[in-house]
Motif scaffolding. Structure first.
Motif, PDB file in Angstrom:
ATOM      1  N   SER A  58       3.731 -20.338   7.805  1.00  0.00           N
ATOM      2  CA  SER A  58       4.090 -20.508   6.398  1.00  0.00           C
ATOM      3  C   SER A  58       4.669 -21.900   6.247  1.00  0.00           C
ATOM      4  CB  SER A  58       5.108 -19.450   5.955  1.00  0.00           C
ATOM      5  OG  SER A  58       6.307 -19.559   6.699  1.00  0.00           O
ATOM      6  N   ASP A 256       1.240  -5.035  12.070  1.00  0.00           N
ATOM      7  CA  ASP A 256       1.832  -6.244  12.650  1.00  0.00           C
ATOM      8  C   ASP A 256       1.778  -6.150  14.171  1.00  0.00           C
ATOM      9  OD1 ASP A 256       3.708  -8.337  13.515  1.00  0.00           O
ATOM     10  OD2 ASP A 256       4.361  -8.385  11.420  1.00  0.00           O
ATOM     11  N   THR A 321      -0.787 -10.208   3.173  1.00  0.00           N
ATOM     12  CA  THR A 321       0.503 -10.525   3.752  1.00  0.00           C
ATOM     13  C   THR A 321       0.306 -10.927   5.202  1.00  0.00           C
ATOM     14  OG1 THR A 321       2.698  -9.667   4.339  1.00  0.00           O
ATOM     15  CG2 THR A 321       0.893  -8.091   4.353  1.00  0.00           C
ATOM     16  N   MET A 322       0.899 -12.014   5.600  1.00  0.00           N
ATOM     17  CA  MET A 322       0.798 -12.483   6.982  1.00  0.00           C
ATOM     18  C   MET A 322      -0.658 -12.563   7.444  1.00  0.00           C
ATOM     19  SD  MET A 322       4.032 -12.815   7.780  1.00  0.00           S
ATOM     20  CE  MET A 322       5.648 -12.191   7.274  1.00  0.00           C
TER      21      MET A 322
END
Length: 352
Positions: A58, A256, A321-322
């Motif tokens: 990021s 994740d 996301t991610m």
């Protein structure tokens, strides 16, 4: 020990998206034009190249520090501002704080504190910026017309103008306002503290509910306490101290690859363990991981709330996301959607 700023001269070679040429290399960049002024092709700039050089997931772009061509003519204070944000840095600038004047005292609280619980505005504390859009959408779906605002805290990106999600949510009417609380800056309103932002939202700006949490990205160091998720602890304590019903959106994931974030992030478990008072933890039905319930059962209140992932996907709001899509990690989005639903249904007065 901190490293020195890694600044380099460059030239803007494209405006959309912003691209800067540094030492013959074209590099993606971002400029806070609210703070630095307009950027045009051909302008000579100084950029901070650290994030891109480090290959951060990021913030992987250069950040313009100053525009040497047209950025040295700023006017500074324009409306009687008398308080500085980013103070004692080269980016310090004047703001008008949104905090309310000293008023009724709470005889049981610190001198000068406002009387607690004046509005009963519920506050949803989110663990990272990716929860903002689904939570705001879900809350509006449960209670259309609810005035929900966003308080941007530390823990992630500090510039208020960086988030595309905030801009879209404001455009759609899913957020009624945006307050940046120090150290964040550049929102529609400026607050010097999270407590001051929440108090102003509840008793000055007329919000019905607030979502509070970091801007885009999150600070991480692979340590127990040195990460942006700790901002949730301070934010929840501020809301609780003001007597506001406080909900904590849990950071969950079923995809994740890092064990410390799957299925319940250590960020969430740490905050739950350190909180000095109970909060409400919304979870998406039976999908709530057992570890979260076990960690919270003795001190906090876990409540089930609806999470309509299919309807959210059709809404056209962010679904990644991610680097993972909502279909690849539905639990992440379900947690945020459940939290938004619970926020809209939360009665004033406490977590019960």
């Amino acid at each position: 020990m901190s490293g020195r700023l890694k600044l380099r001269r460059g030239t803007i070679v494209a405006e959309g998206p912003l691209t800067v040429e540094v030492d013959g290399e074209r590099r993606p960049a971002w400029a806070d034009e609210r703070l630095l002024g307009e950027m045009r092709e051909g302008d000579e700039v100084v950029v901070n190249v650290e994030a891109l050089d480090l290959g951060l997931g990021s913030g992987g772009f250069d950040v313009v520090h100053v525009n040497l061509t047209r950025g040295l003519r700023g006017d500074g204070a324009v409306g009687g501002e008398h308080v500085i944000k980013l103070n004692y840095t080269s980016l310090q600038h004047p703001v008008n704080p949104v905090e309310l004047p000293v008023r009724l005292m709470d005889p049981t609280g610190p001198k000068g504190a406002p009387e607690r619980g004046e509005s009963g505005m519920p506050v949803l504390v989110i663990p990272l910026h990716g929860h903002l859009a689904p939570a705001a959408w879900a809350a509006a779906r449960v209670q259309p017309g609810l005035k929900i605002g966003y308080v941007q805290t530390g823990g992630g990106a500090l510039p208020g103008s960086l988030s595309r999600d905030v801009a879209e949510l404001r455009e759609r009417g899913l957020l009624c306002g945006h307050v940046t609380a120090a150290p964040a800056y550049g929102g529609e309103h400026e607050a010097l503290s999270v407590a001051g932002a929440l108090d102003a939202a509840a008793n000055g700006l007329g919000w019905d509910a607030a979502i509070a949490g970091p801007g885009p990205g999150i600070i991480g160091s692979d340590t127990a306490l040195g990460h942006g998720g700790m901002a949730a602890l301070d934010t929840a304590h501020a809301a609780l101290a003001l007597g506001l019903p406080t909900l904590l959106s849990p950071r969950l994931s079923g995809a994740d690859p890092r064990e410390r974030h799957n299925p319940v992030s250590h960020h969430t478990l740490t905050v739950l363990g350190l909180l000095l008072a109970p909060v409400q933890i919304p979870v998406p039905g039976d999908e709530a991981p057992r570890a979260l319930i076990d960690a919270a059962a003795n001190r906090h209140r876990v409540v089930e709330a609806p999470a309509d992932i299919s309807a959210y996907e059709e809404a056209g709001l962010p679904t990644r996301t991610m680097g993972r899509s909502v279909s690849e990690d539905p639990l992440f989005f379900a947690a945020a959607l459940a939290s938004g639903s619970a926020l809209a249904a939360s009665p004033a007065g406490g977590v019960g």
